[in-house]
Design a protein around this motif. Sequence first.
Motif, PDB file in Angstrom:
ATOM      1  N   ALA A   1      -0.166  14.849  -8.371  1.00 46.25           N
ATOM      2  CA  ALA A   1      -1.503  14.417  -8.082  1.00 46.25           C
ATOM      3  C   ALA A   1      -2.139  13.638  -8.840  1.00 46.25           C
ATOM      4  O   ALA A   1      -2.747  12.508  -8.447  1.00 46.25           O
ATOM      5  N   THR A   2      -1.655  13.253 -10.217  1.00 46.71           N
ATOM      6  CA  THR A   2      -2.220  12.221 -10.878  1.00 46.71           C
ATOM      7  C   THR A   2      -1.807  10.909 -10.218  1.00 46.71           C
ATOM      8  O   THR A   2      -2.565  10.127 -10.388  1.00 46.71           O
ATOM      9  N   MET A   3      -0.694  10.619  -9.992  1.00 46.22           N
ATOM     10  CA  MET A   3      -0.140   9.583  -9.568  1.00 46.22           C
ATOM     11  C   MET A   3      -0.673   9.211  -8.263  1.00 46.22           C
ATOM     12  O   MET A   3      -1.238   8.084  -8.162  1.00 46.22           O
ATOM     13  N   LEU A   4      -0.875  10.096  -7.445  1.00 47.05           N
ATOM     14  CA  LEU A   4      -1.722   9.815  -5.985  1.00 47.05           C
ATOM     15  C   LEU A   4      -3.059   9.404  -6.389  1.00 47.05           C
ATOM     16  O   LEU A   4      -3.416   8.622  -5.477  1.00 47.05           O
ATOM     17  N   VAL A   5      -3.676  10.285  -7.277  1.00 42.69           N
ATOM     18  CA  VAL A   5      -5.155   9.859  -7.447  1.00 42.69           C
ATOM     19  C   VAL A   5      -5.316   8.610  -8.005  1.00 42.69           C
ATOM     20  O   VAL A   5      -6.201   7.806  -7.610  1.00 42.69           O
ATOM     21  N   ASN A   6      -4.437   8.139  -9.050  1.00 42.60           N
ATOM     22  CA  ASN A   6      -4.328   6.863  -9.793  1.00 42.60           C
ATOM     23  C   ASN A   6      -4.184   5.892  -8.625  1.00 42.60           C
ATOM     24  O   ASN A   6      -4.722   4.826  -8.690  1.00 42.60           O
TER      25      ASN A   6
ATOM     26  N   ASP B   1       0.795  -1.076  -0.184  1.00 43.27           N
ATOM     27  CA  ASP B   1      -0.092  -0.061   0.081  1.00 43.27           C
ATOM     28  C   ASP B   1       0.794   0.982   0.047  1.00 43.27           C
ATOM     29  O   ASP B   1       0.297   2.387   0.235  1.00 43.27           O
ATOM     30  N   THR B   2       2.065   1.188  -0.571  1.00 42.96           N
ATOM     31  CA  THR B   2       2.993   2.388  -0.625  1.00 42.96           C
ATOM     32  C   THR B   2       3.310   2.717  -1.876  1.00 42.96           C
ATOM     33  O   THR B   2       3.503   1.790  -2.662  1.00 42.96           O
TER      34      THR B   2
END
Length: 72
Positions: free
Chosen positions: A57-62, A14-15
Amino acid sequence: MEDRRRILMAKTNDTLIIKKSSNLYNECYKTLKVSPTTHEQVKKIAEQTNRNINEIATMLVNFALERVIIED
């Protein structure tokens, strides 16, 4: 894009591990509003990794979208 995401991010359980970059790539983004606190956290990650805040932000949301479970 899927292949590029695999190169940019290494997922361990989960990291989300984001590797530093010397290149910033431009891509068209849509607006996504977040709280000022969240914006600051994402901005710090972008600065630490030499990446564009939109890319982070895109990486985190994905990352979150791949793990979301919707319950009734």
